[in-house]
Design an enzyme around this catalytic site. Structure first.
Site, PDB file in Angstrom:
ATOM      1  N   HIS A  45       4.776  -3.043   4.050  1.00 24.20           N
ATOM      2  CA  HIS A  45       5.223  -2.077   2.600  1.00 24.20           C
ATOM      3  C   HIS A  45       6.617  -1.738   2.859  1.00 24.20           C
ATOM      4  O   HIS A  45       7.068  -1.080   3.783  1.00 24.20           O
ATOM      5  CB  HIS A  45       4.309  -0.994   2.277  1.00 24.20           C
ATOM      6  CG  HIS A  45       4.331  -0.443   0.854  1.00 24.20           C
ATOM      7  ND1 HIS A  45       3.885  -1.352  -0.137  1.00 24.20           N
ATOM      8  CD2 HIS A  45       5.148   0.633   0.235  1.00 24.20           C
ATOM      9  CE1 HIS A  45       4.022  -0.485  -1.418  1.00 24.20           C
ATOM     10  NE2 HIS A  45       4.667   0.434  -1.100  1.00 24.20           N
ATOM     11  N   ASP A  83       0.864  -5.690   4.236  1.00 26.16           N
ATOM     12  CA  ASP A  83       0.860  -4.329   3.663  1.00 26.16           C
ATOM     13  C   ASP A  83      -0.076  -3.502   3.930  1.00 26.16           C
ATOM     14  O   ASP A  83      -1.387  -3.921   3.229  1.00 26.16           O
ATOM     15  CB  ASP A  83       1.373  -4.562   1.990  1.00 26.16           C
ATOM     16  CG  ASP A  83       1.815  -3.438   1.276  1.00 26.16           C
ATOM     17  OD1 ASP A  83       1.567  -2.300   1.633  1.00 26.16           O
ATOM     18  OD2 ASP A  83       2.749  -3.580   0.555  1.00 26.16           O
ATOM     19  N   SER A 141       7.099  -1.484  -5.347  1.00 24.04           N
ATOM     20  CA  SER A 141       5.891  -0.614  -5.189  1.00 24.04           C
ATOM     21  C   SER A 141       5.500  -0.157  -6.613  1.00 24.04           C
ATOM     22  O   SER A 141       5.083  -0.856  -7.393  1.00 24.04           O
ATOM     23  CB  SER A 141       6.434   0.615  -4.263  1.00 24.04           C
ATOM     24  OG  SER A 141       5.348   1.178  -3.961  1.00 24.04           O
TER      25      SER A 141
END
Length: 390
Positions: free
Chosen positions: A353, A320, A223
């Protein structure tokens, strides 16, 4: 006056929390308030879209069958993505059986390869790292991975993150350094990347104390950490980031792994990207992009790609919601067009994610694919290093 007219409730709360941290005695205890507020701003901007997407997903007919098919193709997709990047002999070896339990569960328990905690790599109390390695590490120096955690640039602690990846590499004889770093809103950009480069430079100078090879240091991150890892890899020894580094320090890396990272801080072509840039302006950079475009451009890995970039492996989930997969695809396309080094891209079907925190099977596949890539780069570099010594 311009700020007062433009500011909203969250801006005032962030400003008050920043002012509170400057108070004597109690200031340090107030820092979590600012971090919580900043994370709340991030969550509020993404929650409606995330909830809408998940609801639509749940209500889609046959979605469970689709999820099962996505999961069953994980290894096949991973092997196909690494063809031409990793040797065929390595890809043909049977892949380890993935754990079904969430990796975050293992992170909360005793971690077998956690060797040393809270080693200082800089002068700030936040600049600490954990050392992951086997207790029976061989005598010869081991390759090194610096792991950069995510957290929307407002949370920079590695606890609970990277467990599957670092466990896999430590088992294979690597030394892994999981770092903490300073974050917004109390430390605005570019303190984040300065800390990452300080940690890399520390590893280059000191990791031999833990059995690591100072001549091979890779960096990986998830991330926000994926963004920082990519930027660190593409800007070796950049003068703009050397303010706190010792004279002559080396912050270059030999390989980069970006896991569901964000690689563009400039693009505002979609509502999601426009919201993200607004978040950067208010919380992380605390400057307007129209007034300081160079700051956002210099912080964008996609704008810093060059022909001498180190080998890259980019991993992203096909579903995601937080950082859409198009970010990774565009970045990889740019790398392959410009860089002379190998570039691998693994897009995991059905993964979202933070999949490496909650999805044991996909986390295991990602960790194994990453180990294959990094070991390939390390083996390719070792003979070159030997020739240089001769």
């Amino acid at each position: 006056m311009r700020w007062l007219l433009r500011a909203g409730p969250t801006d005032y709360i962030l400003a008050l929390s920043a002012a509170g941290t400057s108070l004597p005695v109690v200031g340090k205890r107030l820092e979590p308030l600012g971090a919580m507020t900043a994370m709340g701003v991030w969550s509020a901007r993404h929650a409606p879209q995330a909830i809408s997407a998940m609801t639509k997903d749940w209500l889609t007919p046959g979605i469970n069958d689709a999820h099962r098919r996505d999961r069953e193709t994980t290894q096949e997709v991973s092997v196909a993505a690494l063809r031409g990047v990793v040797s065929a002999a390595d890809l043909d070896v049977e892949w380890p059986t993935a754990e079904r339990r969430p990796p975050i569960w293992d992170a909360m328990r005793q971690r077998r390869h956690l060797y040393r905690r809270a080693v200082h790599y800089g002068n700030s109390p936040a600049q600490v790292l954990d050392v992951w390695r086997r207790k029976d590490l061989p005598a010869q120096p081991a390759p090194v991975l610096v792991f950069v955690p995510g957290g929307a640039w407002v949370h920079g602690r590695s606890m609970g993150q990277g467990t599957a990846l670092m466990s896999r590499l430590a088992e294979q004889g690597w030394v892994c350094l999981a770092i903490d770093y300073r974050v917004a809103p109390h430390h605005r950009w570019p303190r984040h990347i300065t800390d990452v480069k300080t940690a890399i430079a520390w590893a280059r100078a000191n990791v031999d104390k833990f059995g690591g090879d100072r001549n091979f240091v890779a960096v990986a991150g998830c991330s926000a950490g994926g963004h920082l890892a990519a930027l660190a890899g593409l800007t070796p020894n950049d003068p703009a980031h050397r303010a706190e580094l010792p004279e002559g320090a080396d912050s270059s890396v030999d390989a980069v792994v970006g896991i569901y990272g964000r690689y563009d801080w400039e693009d505002r072509s979609t509502p999601e990207r426009d919201q993200f840039v607004d978040f950067l302006e208010r919380v992380v950079v605390k400057r307007r992009i129209d007034r300081h475009p160079e700051v956002f451009r210099d912080a964008s890995p996609i704008a810093r790609v060059h022909r001498n970039a180190p080998p890259f492996l980019v991993i992203h989930g096909g579903k995601d919601i937080i950082i859409p997969v198009e970010q990774a695809r565009s970045f990889v396309e740019r790398l392959r067009a410009v860089s002379h080094s190998m570039v691998g891209y693994l897009e995991l079907p059905g993964a979202g994610h933070g999949f490496d925190l909650f999805d044991g099977e996909r986390a295991g596949a990602m960790a194994h694919a990453t180990s294959l890539f990094l070991n390939q780069v390390y083996r390719a570099k070792a003979p070159i290093g030997a020739k240089e010594v001769i």
